[in-house]
Scaffold this active site. Structure first.
Site, PDB file in Angstrom:
ATOM      1  N   TYR A 133      -2.462  -0.920  10.306  1.00  0.00           N
ATOM      2  CA  TYR A 133      -2.365  -1.091   8.851  1.00  0.00           C
ATOM      3  C   TYR A 133      -0.995  -0.611   8.358  1.00  0.00           C
ATOM      4  O   TYR A 133      -0.316  -1.308   7.596  1.00  0.00           O
ATOM      5  CB  TYR A 133      -3.499  -0.315   8.185  1.00  0.00           C
ATOM      6  CG  TYR A 133      -3.687  -0.581   6.714  1.00  0.00           C
ATOM      7  CD1 TYR A 133      -4.422  -1.683   6.268  1.00  0.00           C
ATOM      8  CD2 TYR A 133      -3.143   0.271   5.756  1.00  0.00           C
ATOM      9  CE1 TYR A 133      -4.610  -1.919   4.915  1.00  0.00           C
ATOM     10  CE2 TYR A 133      -3.325   0.042   4.396  1.00  0.00           C
ATOM     11  CZ  TYR A 133      -4.064  -1.052   3.977  1.00  0.00           C
ATOM     12  OH  TYR A 133      -4.246  -1.281   2.639  1.00  0.00           O
TER      13      TYR A 133
ATOM     14  N   SER B 101       0.869  -1.183   0.000  1.00  0.00           N
ATOM     15  CA  SER B 101       0.000   0.000   0.000  1.00  0.00           C
ATOM     16  C   SER B 101       0.899   1.224   0.000  1.00  0.00           C
ATOM     17  O   SER B 101       2.081   1.137   0.366  1.00  0.00           O
ATOM     18  CB  SER B 101      -0.843  -0.018   1.285  1.00  0.00           C
ATOM     19  OG  SER B 101      -1.457   1.232   1.505  1.00  0.00           O
TER      20      SER B 101
HETATM   21  P1  NAD Z   1     -11.515  -6.177  -0.410  1.00  0.00           P
HETATM   22  O1  NAD Z   1     -12.170  -6.007   0.910  1.00  0.00           O
HETATM   23  O2  NAD Z   1     -12.298  -5.924  -1.661  1.00  0.00           O
HETATM   24  O3  NAD Z   1     -10.887  -7.633  -0.544  1.00  0.00           O
HETATM   25  C1  NAD Z   1     -10.252  -8.261   0.537  1.00  0.00           C
HETATM   26  C2  NAD Z   1     -10.199  -9.744   0.282  1.00  0.00           C
HETATM   27  O4  NAD Z   1      -9.544 -10.355   1.390  1.00  0.00           O
HETATM   28  C3  NAD Z   1     -11.591 -10.381   0.184  1.00  0.00           C
HETATM   29  O5  NAD Z   1     -11.565 -11.417  -0.774  1.00  0.00           O
HETATM   30  C4  NAD Z   1     -11.788 -10.972   1.576  1.00  0.00           C
HETATM   31  O6  NAD Z   1     -12.699 -12.060   1.626  1.00  0.00           O
HETATM   32  C5  NAD Z   1     -10.379 -11.402   1.881  1.00  0.00           C
HETATM   33  N1  NAD Z   1     -10.132 -11.590   3.307  1.00  0.00           N
HETATM   34  C6  NAD Z   1     -10.354 -10.729   4.324  1.00  0.00           C
HETATM   35  N2  NAD Z   1     -10.006 -11.292   5.494  1.00  0.00           N
HETATM   36  C7  NAD Z   1      -9.544 -12.540   5.184  1.00  0.00           C
HETATM   37  C8  NAD Z   1      -9.047 -13.607   5.961  1.00  0.00           C
HETATM   38  N3  NAD Z   1      -8.942 -13.546   7.289  1.00  0.00           N
HETATM   39  N4  NAD Z   1      -8.678 -14.737   5.321  1.00  0.00           N
HETATM   40  C9  NAD Z   1      -8.795 -14.827   3.970  1.00  0.00           C
HETATM   41  N5  NAD Z   1      -9.263 -13.856   3.189  1.00  0.00           N
HETATM   42  C10 NAD Z   1      -9.630 -12.722   3.806  1.00  0.00           C
HETATM   43  O7  NAD Z   1     -10.238  -5.238  -0.343  1.00  0.00           O
HETATM   44  P2  NAD Z   1      -9.194  -4.718  -1.433  1.00  0.00           P
HETATM   45  O8  NAD Z   1      -9.248  -3.252  -1.381  1.00  0.00           O
HETATM   46  O9  NAD Z   1      -9.329  -5.427  -2.715  1.00  0.00           O
HETATM   47  O10 NAD Z   1      -7.841  -5.129  -0.695  1.00  0.00           O
HETATM   48  C11 NAD Z   1      -6.962  -6.105  -1.189  1.00  0.00           C
HETATM   49  C12 NAD Z   1      -5.560  -5.774  -0.725  1.00  0.00           C
HETATM   50  O11 NAD Z   1      -5.166  -4.516  -1.294  1.00  0.00           O
HETATM   51  C13 NAD Z   1      -5.435  -5.617   0.797  1.00  0.00           C
HETATM   52  O12 NAD Z   1      -4.218  -6.194   1.226  1.00  0.00           O
HETATM   53  C14 NAD Z   1      -5.380  -4.108   0.979  1.00  0.00           C
HETATM   54  O13 NAD Z   1      -4.708  -3.741   2.141  1.00  0.00           O
HETATM   55  C15 NAD Z   1      -4.647  -3.693  -0.270  1.00  0.00           C
HETATM   56  N6  NAD Z   1      -4.819  -2.288  -0.619  1.00  0.00           N
HETATM   57  C16 NAD Z   1      -6.054  -1.799  -0.894  1.00  0.00           C
HETATM   58  C17 NAD Z   1      -6.182  -0.454  -1.199  1.00  0.00           C
HETATM   59  C18 NAD Z   1      -7.507   0.171  -1.515  1.00  0.00           C
HETATM   60  O14 NAD Z   1      -7.578   1.414  -1.571  1.00  0.00           O
HETATM   61  N7  NAD Z   1      -8.575  -0.600  -1.721  1.00  0.00           N
HETATM   62  C19 NAD Z   1      -5.058   0.387  -1.226  1.00  0.00           C
HETATM   63  C20 NAD Z   1      -3.825  -0.159  -0.939  1.00  0.00           C
HETATM   64  C21 NAD Z   1      -3.708  -1.503  -0.637  1.00  0.00           C
END
Ligand code: NAD
Length: 263
Positions: free
Chosen positions: A158, A145
């Site tokens: 985080y 991130s």
């Molecule tokens: P999201 O909530 O759409 O997806 C998260 C996924 O993780 C889902 O499939 C969920 O079921 C799964 N998950 C959650 N807890 C879990 C667990 N205990 N065991 C197994 N699976 C689990 O979120 P996203 O935004 O797509 O995030 C994905 C990654 O990208 C994360 O690591 C997040 O930190 C990172 N990220 C997101 C953003 C953003 O702005 N959305 C920015 C930077 C980094």
């Protein structure tokens, strides 16, 4: 991109939604067999597996291992390697978020974020490396991130987990550099996924502002493009990192944040 990834096997954690699902879809589109992981409604996940498989002519399975539980991660890694095939591309993407000032940050939320956003990547990596080394090829992509590089108030766990993931990425890269394996971290800015949508009401409450102000004055404040990063922009980079053209990109934290961390 000319690299043939057909028949390779990818495990994408947290791929029932958001960024992980976008990466699973783009890898499937070039012939990669996919092991999905993540939570959700069982019927919807079955339909998702069927859809990705039918659309792309690849094999797709789902393992619902909880990434906060090392024993479930171990079972998933053994099941995938045993029933499906050894993992060539490991995308450590599962993640959760919780926003609160440090004094009122629930310790159980701290533990969960460190376990899911950081420690799970250590566990999947330690089980995947032996087979990658034997094959002399592997790609590890850790979803970090902008918060792996800079911090924001109220995101102690985080930011700590993502900074830690940057360290794990660099160490993995150094330990595997002569084995045809690369390890890199992608550092997105804000992407409009359920993870971000769920934060909006909490941030509005903590800061005493409207949800519209959370988007314009908090989330996009430091994102110079003044728009959310698209899932496809991250998926395209993940695909490139799997190519032969990216074989010398190793141990990097690659920003996809519209210029946020250039400031
Ligand atoms: P999201 O909530 O759409 O997806 C998260 C996924 O993780 C889902 O499939 C969920 O079921 C799964 N998950 C959650 N807890 C879990 C667990 N205990 N065991 C197994 N699976 C689990 O979120 P996203 O935004 O797509 O995030 C994905 C990654 O990208 C994360 O690591 C997040 O930190 C990172 N990220 C997101 C953003 C953003 O702005 N959305 C920015 C930077 C980094």
């Amino acid at each position: 991109m000319t690299t043939d990834l057909h028949g390779k096997i990818a495990l994408v954690t947290g791929s029932t939604s958001g960024i992980g699902l976008g990466i699973a879809r783009i890898l499937a589109s070039v012939g990669v067999d996919i092991a999905l992981n993540g939570f959700g409604d069982a019927e919807a996940i079955d339909a998702l597996c069927e859809d990705i498989s039918a659309t792309n002519g690849v094999r797709v399975i789902h393992d619902g291992a909880d990434m906060s539980k090392p024993d479930e991660i171990e079972s998933m890694m053994k099941r995938v390697a045993g029933d499906f095939g050894t993992v060539d591309i490991l995308v450590n993407n599962a993640g959760i978020q919780h926003v609160a000032p440090i004094e009122s940050f629930p310790p159980e939320k701290w533990d969960a974020i460190i376990a899911i956003n950081l420690s799970s990547s250590f566990h999947t990596t330690r089980f995947a490396l032996e087979d990658m080394r034997k094959k002399g090829w592997g790609r590890i992509i850790n979803m970090a991130s902008a918060h792996a590089l800079v911090a924001s108030p109220h995101k102690s766990a985080y930011a700590a987990a993502k900074h830690g993931l940057a360290g794990l990425t660099k160490t993995t890269a150094l330990e595997t550099a002569q084995d045809g394996i690369t390890a890199n971290a992608i550092c997105p800015g804000y992407v409009l996924t359920p993870l971000v949508e769920n934060q909006i009401p909490d941030i509005a409450k903590i800061r005493g502002i409207t949800e519209e102000q959370v988007i314009s004055d908090v989330m996009l404040l430091n994102q110079p493009t003044k728009r959310f990063v698209k899932i496809e922009e991250i998926a395209d980079l993940a695909l490139f990192l799997c190519s032969d053209g990216a074989a010398s990109m190793n141990g990097m934290c690659i920003s996809v944040d519209g210029g946020w961390t250039a400031q």
